[in-house]
Scaffold this motif. Structure first.
Motif, mmCIF file in Angstrom:
data_model
loop_
_atom_site.group_PDB
_atom_site.id
_atom_site.type_symbol
_atom_site.label_atom_id
_atom_site.label_comp_id
_atom_site.label_asym_id
_atom_site.label_seq_id
_atom_site.Cartn_x
_atom_site.Cartn_y
_atom_site.Cartn_z
ATOM 1 N N LEU A 80 0.856 -1.322 -0.072
ATOM 2 C CA LEU A 80 0.070 0.044 -0.066
ATOM 3 C C LEU A 80 0.803 1.283 0.063
ATOM 4 N N ALA A 81 1.833 1.255 0.853
ATOM 5 C CA ALA A 81 2.838 2.289 0.626
ATOM 6 C C ALA A 81 3.454 2.495 -0.674
ATOM 7 N N ALA A 82 3.840 1.554 -1.085
ATOM 8 C CA ALA A 82 4.587 1.619 -2.411
ATOM 9 C C ALA A 82 3.791 2.158 -3.459
ATOM 10 N N ARG A 83 2.310 1.766 -3.420
ATOM 11 C CA ARG A 83 1.616 2.283 -4.722
ATOM 12 C C ARG A 83 1.067 3.770 -4.290
ATOM 13 N N ARG A 84 0.907 3.768 -3.016
ATOM 14 C CA ARG A 84 0.335 5.645 -2.919
ATOM 15 C C ARG A 84 1.765 6.457 -3.219
ATOM 16 N N ASN A 85 2.926 6.011 -2.787
ATOM 17 C CA ASN A 85 4.255 6.732 -3.197
ATOM 18 C C ASN A 85 4.345 7.044 -4.784
ATOM 19 N N ARG A 86 4.038 5.771 -5.541
ATOM 20 C CA ARG A 86 4.008 6.005 -7.009
ATOM 21 C C ARG A 86 2.814 6.916 -7.516
ATOM 22 N N PHE B 221 7.426 5.050 -11.723
ATOM 23 C CA PHE B 221 8.190 5.560 -10.587
ATOM 24 C C PHE B 221 8.478 5.034 -9.596
ATOM 25 N N ARG B 222 9.503 5.711 -8.652
ATOM 26 C CA ARG B 222 9.986 4.820 -7.208
ATOM 27 C C ARG B 222 8.763 4.657 -6.230
ATOM 28 N N GLU B 223 9.150 3.660 -5.853
ATOM 29 C CA GLU B 223 8.069 3.308 -4.641
ATOM 30 C C GLU B 223 8.364 3.610 -3.173
ATOM 31 N N GLY B 224 9.636 4.056 -2.969
ATOM 32 C CA GLY B 224 9.917 4.243 -1.545
ATOM 33 C C GLY B 224 9.607 5.756 -1.048
ATOM 34 N N PRO B 225 9.693 6.008 0.170
ATOM 35 C CA PRO B 225 8.890 7.211 0.710
ATOM 36 C C PRO B 225 9.551 8.484 0.045
ATOM 37 N N LEU B 226 8.798 9.464 0.192
ATOM 38 C CA LEU B 226 9.005 10.709 -0.621
ATOM 39 C C LEU B 226 10.314 11.351 0.242
ATOM 40 N N GLY B 227 11.111 12.104 -0.320
ATOM 41 C CA GLY B 227 12.174 12.734 0.524
ATOM 42 C C GLY B 227 11.803 14.231 0.763
ATOM 43 N N PRO B 228 12.565 14.724 1.648
ATOM 44 C CA PRO B 228 12.351 16.201 1.816
ATOM 45 C C PRO B 228 12.742 16.982 0.683
ATOM 46 N N GLY B 229 11.820 17.973 0.295
ATOM 47 C CA GLY B 229 12.112 18.711 -0.832
ATOM 48 C C GLY B 229 11.465 17.922 -2.185
ATOM 49 N N GLU B 230 11.025 16.781 -2.120
ATOM 50 C CA GLU B 230 10.681 16.167 -3.139
ATOM 51 C C GLU B 230 9.205 16.548 -3.611
ATOM 52 N N ALA B 231 8.552 16.880 -2.541
ATOM 53 C CA ALA B 231 7.206 17.367 -2.490
ATOM 54 C C ALA B 231 6.839 18.697 -1.851
ATOM 55 N N PRO B 232 5.920 19.449 -2.346
ATOM 56 C CA PRO B 232 5.596 20.882 -1.530
ATOM 57 C C PRO B 232 5.334 20.441 0.086
ATOM 58 N N PRO B 233 5.645 21.060 0.965
ATOM 59 C CA PRO B 233 5.068 20.741 2.588
ATOM 60 C C PRO B 233 3.646 20.976 2.449
ATOM 61 N N VAL B 234 3.094 19.922 3.078
ATOM 62 C CA VAL B 234 1.755 19.991 3.447
ATOM 63 C C VAL B 234 1.437 19.713 4.880
ATOM 64 N N THR B 235 0.350 20.667 5.196
ATOM 65 C CA THR B 235 0.169 20.979 6.863
ATOM 66 C C THR B 235 -1.080 20.471 7.218
ATOM 67 N N LEU B 236 -1.262 20.209 8.493
ATOM 68 C CA LEU B 236 -2.626 19.701 9.048
ATOM 69 C C LEU B 236 -3.791 20.589 8.359
ATOM 70 N N ARG B 237 -3.428 21.974 8.185
ATOM 71 C CA ARG B 237 -4.640 22.982 7.908
ATOM 72 C C ARG B 237 -5.036 23.041 6.375
ATOM 73 N N ASP B 238 -3.780 22.158 5.712
ATOM 74 C CA ASP B 238 -4.370 22.159 4.116
ATOM 75 C C ASP B 238 -5.513 21.189 3.688
ATOM 76 N N PRO B 239 -6.156 21.694 2.954
ATOM 77 C CA PRO B 239 -7.446 20.742 2.364
ATOM 78 C C PRO B 239 -6.917 19.477 1.941
ATOM 79 N N ALA B 240 -7.651 18.200 2.267
ATOM 80 C CA ALA B 240 -7.265 17.050 1.798
ATOM 81 C C ALA B 240 -8.353 16.206 0.871
ATOM 82 N N LEU B 241 -9.599 16.496 1.347
ATOM 83 C CA LEU B 241 -10.684 15.784 0.708
ATOM 84 C C LEU B 241 -11.937 16.923 0.410
ATOM 85 N N LEU B 242 -12.701 16.561 -0.334
ATOM 86 C CA LEU B 242 -14.112 16.976 -0.670
ATOM 87 C C LEU B 242 -14.960 15.769 -0.492
#
Length: 609
Positions: free
Chosen positions: A81-87, A192-213
């Motif tokens: 599951l982790a590998a798939r969501r990372n891809r 695409f790589r299956e390992g965890p996303l590294g720092p700087g690979e994606a924008p910082p996401v915080t708890l206050r950011d929207p996740a779902l509708l």
């Protein structure tokens, strides 16, 4: 009593289960449940960049080979599951999706569904969870209000999506998914790589950011898209994990829609947190339920009350007491179903709760008091402020006193439930995509100038012990003979009559009469007798609350989340030209069949009611 069981081998996640040990002691007291929930949520705000996908990354490291999601045709371990969501996360970034963009998701229940939204939200994309039962203009409306950059749709739902396209002002980009799809999301993300996303690979996401509708059911109009932040996802999953105390040996049986908050976030998320697994089924089947629950070794079941009622009405099943369930949790369990369900199927514990996707107020019945939706213990009163205020049925709004303040209801008195709002994240109303719809939910100057509370739209009453009981939805309650009639309480009385399989109660206008008269659509079975029903109503309900009209139907309509459909029934009313179902009126001490002549008398105002 609660029970615990040995772990099932990870190599054989669907291995048969031993006979349940019903003599095992309870795992936790009700107080422990509250304290567990508080403990799990206490540190969420201390790490504002620790969102739910990050939490699952840690679980994948701890239990990489254990099953996480068990579908009909696919099983994903925690590491898979982790590998798939990372891809999927890296695919989204390569596709040019950026933080704050929205993607709409139209897929049936399956393990891949969770992998998609977990991967996309990990990189700041907001995912709109579309109802797979919608068609045409209704589906187009949900896409429009989300304004997505693209739509990810299962290939087997192409016809549904095609039917919505003519109702859209602009055709969205579509990415198909599934074995029959060309250039599918799975294929596009495979490199695409299956390992965890590294720092700087994606924008910082915080708890206050929207996740779902997540969309409301649309029972009173077109669905509204409720905003769900990463903070809410964390609170929902961690709070329920504290209440149900999941372990790596637990399996949640989840046949509720994954596009709704309970079926798609609360049920799977709370168990995955404990390192357990989720049995995902596309839909509920009463005939196959117990064999499936037993065969998969499920220890938890997430219900909607109607599912439990269906099961109590079903024929005996050889597997119905062989299960390993230690807990059933959900909402909408009617009192007349609760004890029958628990006794017949030997359910050790039921955890009923009350909540809404967009709401800031939740109630939990951790004590198992039959019929109650929950309570707020004294040590949590300041944390979870809940208020019942008197309701004005004429205006549909809370009643106000001479100072313009709302009037708190007395113990046992029905009124609207409100939840206090504040700047604290868990009590912030995140609203809908529509500012107008959001504004309608907020009530101000309730107890003091400037305060703000969220309207639940639900009538509740509270007893002297502090337990809350659902009475009715505002709008379902109607006035007749100068009295307020709660459809839920009338339905409860009808369900206790022999032969009544289901009752849907609503008010109908009668020419020449003020208010609305009570009418009940009934699905009936063996043992039903009109004269017996009439006698039972006379003993169970006051005269003004007894259904004046009856409609006998083979089956009653429901939404995809098993909520009753009242609108079309109320529109048909008691007119025999609008339905082939037999219609009756309570007249001269009995229910009489309504024909064209009798209908003309009623509609012409010539029949005294």
């Amino acid at each position: 009593m609660d029970q615990s069981f040995p772990a099932m081998p990870a190599s054989d996640p669907l291995a048969g289960s031993p006979e349940p040990d019903r003599s095992a002691p309870p795992r936790a007291s009700s107080t422990a449940g509250w304290l567990g929930a508080l403990a799990r949520t206490a540190r969420i705000d201390a790490s504002p960049e620790r969102i739910f996908p990050h939490v699952l990354d840690a679980i994948a490291v701890e239990r990489p080979h254990a099953p996480a999601l068990i579908g009909d045709g696919e099983i994903l371990s925690h590491s898979e599951l982790a590998a798939r969501r990372n891809r999927y996360a890296r695919w989204a970034l390569a596709r040019g999706l950026t933080k704050g963009d929205t993607v709409a998701l139209l897929m049936r229940n399956c393990p891949d569904y969770l992998a998609v939204w977990l991967g996309l939200t990990r990189v700041g994309v907001c995912v709109a969870l579309l109802n797979t039962n919608l068609r045409g203009a209704g589906l187009a409306h949900c896409i429009t209000v989300a304004a997505p950059r693209l739509v990810i749709a299962a290939a087997d739902l192409a016809e549904a999506l095609d039917g919505a396209l003519p109702h859209l002002s602009e055709r969205p980009h579509i990415v198909w998914q599934g074995p029959d799809a060309q250039d599918s999301l799975a294929a596009a993300s495979a490199g695409f790589r299956e390992g965890p996303l590294g720092p700087g690979e994606a924008p910082p996401v915080t708890l206050r950011d929207p996740a779902l509708l997540i969309y409301t059911s649309g029972t009173t109009g077109l669905p509204k898209a409720a905003r769900v932040s990463h903070h809410r996802v964390m609170m929902w999953t961690h709070w329920f994990a504290g209440l149900i105390d999941p372990t790596p040996d637990d399996r949640m049986y989840d046949c509720l829609p994954l596009y709704h908050s309970v079926g798609g976030v609360v049920a799977p998320g709370s168990v995955l947190l404990g390192g357990g697994s989720v049995v995902i089924r596309e839909k509920f089947s009463a005939s196959r339920f117990w064999a499936d629950v037993t065969g998969t070794g499920a220890t938890l079941f997430q219900y909607i009350g109607e599912l439990c009622r269906y099961l109590t009405l079903a024929e005996p099943d050889p597997a119905e007491r062989r299960h390993r369930l230690r807990l059933c949790t959900g909402n909408g369990m009617r009192p007349e179903v609760w004890e029958a369900f628990q006794d017949r199927f030997a359910i050790p514990r039921i955890l009923e709760f009350y909540a809404a996707t967009e709401g800031t107020l939740s109630l939990y019945n951790v004590e198992g008091k039959v019929g109650a939706v929950g309570r707020v213990p004294s040590f949590m009163a300041r944390r979870s402020p809940a208020l019942i205020v008197r309701h004005d049925a004429a205006t549909g709004l809370p009643a106000r006193d001479a100072r313009g303040r709302c009037i708190p209801a007395e113990f046992g008195e029905a009124g609207e439930l409100l939840g206090r709002l504040s700047d604290k994240a868990e009590y912030t109303f995140e609203g809908y995509t529509s500012a107008e719809e959001s504004a309608r939910k907020v009530l101000r100057d309730v107890l003091e100038p400037g305060d703000a509370w969220m309207r639940t739209g639900d009538l509740m009453r509270r007893d002297a012990q502090g337990f809350f009981f659902f009475v009715d939805r505002i709008g379902d309650t109607f006035r007749w003979k100068g009295e307020n009639v709660a459809t839920t309480e009338v339905a409860e009385a009808l369900h206790r009559v022999a032969g009544v399989r289901e009752a849907n109660v609503y008010g109908v206008a009668v020419p020449g009469a003020e208010g609305r008269a009570g009418m009940a659509a009934l699905a009936v079975g063996p043992g039903f007798d009109l004269a017996h029903l009439h006698a039972e109503m006379a003993t169970r309900l006051p005269a003004y609350a007894r259904p004046l009209f009856l409609r006998l139907s083979p089956e009653l309509g429901h939404t995809e989340t098993f909520k009753q459909k009242k609108g079309a029934l109320a529109e048909d009313g008691f007119d025999p030209d609008r339905t082939d179902d037999p219609l009756y009126i309570d007249r001269d001490g009995a229910y009489r069949r309504i024909d064209a002549t009798l209908y003309a008398e009623i509609a012409g105002g010539r029949l005294r009611l």
